[in-house]
Design a protein around this motif. Structure first.
Motif, PDB file in Angstrom:
ATOM      1  N   VAL A 170       0.861  -1.185   0.000  1.00 14.65           N
ATOM      2  CA  VAL A 170       0.000   0.000   0.000  1.00 14.65           C
ATOM      3  C   VAL A 170       0.900   1.239   0.000  1.00 14.65           C
ATOM      4  CG1 VAL A 170      -1.877   1.194   1.177  1.00 14.65           C
ATOM      5  CG2 VAL A 170      -1.696  -1.303   1.347  1.00 14.65           C
ATOM      6  N   THR A 172       1.920   5.192  -0.296  1.00 16.61           N
ATOM      7  CA  THR A 172       1.537   6.599  -0.270  1.00 16.61           C
ATOM      8  C   THR A 172       2.690   7.357  -0.908  1.00 16.61           C
ATOM      9  OG1 THR A 172       0.402   6.256   1.815  1.00 16.61           O
ATOM     10  CG2 THR A 172       0.766   8.529   1.148  1.00 16.61           C
ATOM     11  N   THR A 187       2.472  13.701   6.782  1.00 13.68           N
ATOM     12  CA  THR A 187       1.053  13.515   6.476  1.00 13.68           C
ATOM     13  C   THR A 187       0.784  12.098   5.987  1.00 13.68           C
ATOM     14  OG1 THR A 187       1.005  15.829   5.835  1.00 13.68           O
ATOM     15  CG2 THR A 187      -0.879  14.501   5.195  1.00 13.68           C
ATOM     16  N   ARG A 190       0.771   9.695   8.837  1.00 17.53           N
ATOM     17  CA  ARG A 190      -0.461   9.828   9.616  1.00 17.53           C
ATOM     18  C   ARG A 190      -1.635   9.175   8.902  1.00 17.53           C
ATOM     19  NH1 ARG A 190       0.103  16.005  11.606  1.00 17.53           N
ATOM     20  NH2 ARG A 190       1.551  15.634  13.332  1.00 17.53           N
ATOM     21  N   SER A 191      -1.729   9.381   7.586  1.00 18.49           N
ATOM     22  CA  SER A 191      -2.903   8.820   6.899  1.00 18.49           C
ATOM     23  C   SER A 191      -2.784   7.302   6.799  1.00 18.49           C
ATOM     24  CB  SER A 191      -3.105   9.464   5.524  1.00 18.49           C
ATOM     25  OG  SER A 191      -1.971   9.285   4.732  1.00 18.49           O
ATOM     26  N   GLN A 192      -1.567   6.794   6.663  1.00 25.02           N
ATOM     27  CA  GLN A 192      -1.381   5.337   6.678  1.00 25.02           C
ATOM     28  C   GLN A 192      -1.826   4.781   8.026  1.00 25.02           C
ATOM     29  OE1 GLN A 192      -0.299   2.799   4.770  1.00 25.02           O
ATOM     30  NE2 GLN A 192       0.870   3.629   3.061  1.00 25.02           N
ATOM     31  N   LYS A 194      -3.857   6.120  10.157  1.00 28.85           N
ATOM     32  CA  LYS A 194      -5.291   6.317  10.351  1.00 28.85           C
ATOM     33  C   LYS A 194      -6.091   5.309   9.511  1.00 28.85           C
ATOM     34  CE  LYS A 194      -8.545  10.062   9.997  1.00 28.85           C
ATOM     35  NZ  LYS A 194      -8.687  11.370   9.342  1.00 28.85           N
ATOM     36  N   ALA A 195      -5.639   5.059   8.293  1.00 35.71           N
ATOM     37  CA  ALA A 195      -6.354   4.132   7.411  1.00 35.71           C
ATOM     38  C   ALA A 195      -6.332   2.725   8.002  1.00 35.71           C
ATOM     39  CB  ALA A 195      -5.729   4.140   6.022  1.00 35.71           C
TER      40      ALA A 195
END
Lengths: 387, 71
Positions: A170, A172, A187, A190-192, A194-195
């Motif tokens: 996956v 980013t 960022t 963080r999004s990894q 959070k996902a």
């Protein structure tokens, strides 16, 4: 004054040294100046020099253990920022700077800021060994934060395809150098996190100059690494110095390929285990069966053994009984001096069967005799009673 | 652990392998009854087959996580 106190030079020296060493303003400081009178001591490896700036100068020494770690050579005329402690050297009666690190001035300011940030984050415990999390053994999704066009991604994909194609990668995509890099990487982390898709994250880039890698020293990025919900492997290509990202990560890899290796099990080994487990399990069950069979046959022999011991016991009892019987037989009694009496009409068991002048037969254990009854007396027991 | 009730597919690969390792360990116990070892064997073979299946079907996938929804 009440009296003279006379001090020796040594006492003054010791006192001055304690004053210097006790002053926190003189410990772990950064001193900026120009190098003069540099002397390398080849036998000891210590470096002696003078730092000069404006009209002032300060003698300095860098001991061999620190000098050996320097990544560049100090030389006369060089503008530097030196890190060290100022103390008093009583042998020379002078104060000097005990240096443990130096950077060329210019990048120096950046270096000082980095060192200070490193100390701050270390004090907060961000680099603590106890915070490092173990990596998952069989990650099914591996998050990657790097440039979509860089060699790092290709290296990671190649290694994972060979070792652990089960894992979905996956990605980013981020810019890994320049002004926006640190923010983008932070960022992305963080999004990894959070996902929550990935079991483990790889963040990094291929090698580059110290300047190229500087984004990985960003405070926000470093905190995002530590705050990630899943373990992070840092792979910032750098031979010598670790970036703060490396220090904060759960695991540090020297290259993106190495990070992919660390993140994944080897499918050949896993397959080997799975196949091996099948034959192991079969043989374990066979062993179990065999040992039950052995137990059964053991029980059988034990039973047979106990059966024969019962027989032996019965045999002994029988022999004993026969012996007893033997001792009770007439022959046995006769051996003890008794005789069997008979008349023409059969065995004589009472005097009432006898008459005076009658003939009787006597049987003893070894023969027989004939006798004539002369006198008959009544019951012997009755006579005893009468007496 | 889990009995045969068809939801083995929802088990992750990691739990399957961990359970398989546990079974291999347990089967080494000489105090196991024959019934117990047969039950473990049955479960273990089922797990080994499903793991082998997963390994054989593996094909690398790449997806992109957009952080657009994060901001």
């Amino acid at each position: 004054m009440a009296g003279f106190t006379v001090l020796t030079v040594s006492q003054i020296g010791t006192y001055l040294k304690s004053v210097f060493d006790g002053d926190k303003k003189l410990q772990g400081i950064y001193v900026k100046g120009e190098i003069l009178d540099l002397r390398d001591n080849y036998s000891s490896g210590h470096i002696y020099f003078t730092l000069k700036e404006g009209g002032a100068s300060l003698r300095a020494v860098m001991f061999q253990s620190y000098a050996a770690r320097m990544r560049f050579r100090l030389s006369d005329g060089m503008a530097v920022i030196v890190r060290g402690d100022v103390s008093f050297y009583s042998k020379d009666g002078s104060c000097q700077l005990y240096a443990y690190d130096a950077q060329p001035d210019g990048v120096g300011a950046k270096y000082v800021a980095l060192e200070q940030l490193k100390e701050k984050l270390r004090a907060e415990g961000l680099f603590d060994e106890s915070k490092k999390r173990p990596l998952p053994r069989f990650p099914m999704r591996i998050g990657v934060v790097t440039s979509a066009s860089g060699a790092a991604l290709q290296d990671i994909l190649r290694v994972l395809k060979r070792r652990w194609p089960l894992a979905e990668v996956v990605l980013t995509p981020v810019t890994v150098q320049g002004e926006t890099a640190a923010d983008e990487i932070m960022t992305a982390l963080r999004s990894q996190s959070k996902a929550g898709k990935a079991d483990v994250l790889i963040v990094g880039r291929g090698g580059g100059s110290a300047d190229d890698l500087f984004a990985f020293n960003d405070e926000g990025l470093v905190r995002a690494v530590r705050e990630s919900a899943v373990p992070v492997i840092s792979a910032v290509g750098h031979e010598t110095d670790y970036t703060l990202c490396d220090l904060a990560a759960d695991m540090r890899a020297p290259t993106p390929s190495a990070a992919a290796e660390l993140a994944s099990p080897d499918i050949l080994e896993v397959r080997g285990f799975v196949d091996g487990s099948r034959s192991f399990m079969s043989s374990a069950v066979r062993r179990s069966l065999e040992s039950r069979t052995a137990e059964l046959s053991q029980a059988k022999t034990a039973m047979m053994r106990s059966e024969s011991s019962i027989l032996r016991q019965k045999h002994d009892e029988l022999a004993h009984a026969m012996q007893l019987l033997e001792s009770k037989s007439p022959a046995g009694i006769m051996l003890r001096g008794f005789a069997a009496v008979s008349s023409a009409s059969g065995p004589v068991t009472s005097v009432s069967q006898l008459e005076v002048g009658g003939e009787i037969g006597l049987r003893l254990h070894d023969g027989a005799a004939k006798a004539v009854v002369r006198e008959i007396t009544g019951d012997l027991n009755d006579e005893k009673k009468r007496q | 652990m889990m009995k045969k009730n068809g939801n083995e597919t929802s088990q992750t690969f990691e739990t399957s392998i961990s359970r398989l390792e546990e079974i291999v360990r347990k089967l080494d116990d000489p105090d196991l009854t024959l019934d117990e070892s047969l039950a473990l064997y049955e479960e273990g073979v089922r797990l080994a087959n499903s793991c082998r299946d997963t390994l054989d079907k593996a094909e690398q996938k790449l997806s992109v996580l957009d952080d657009a929804d994060d901001r």
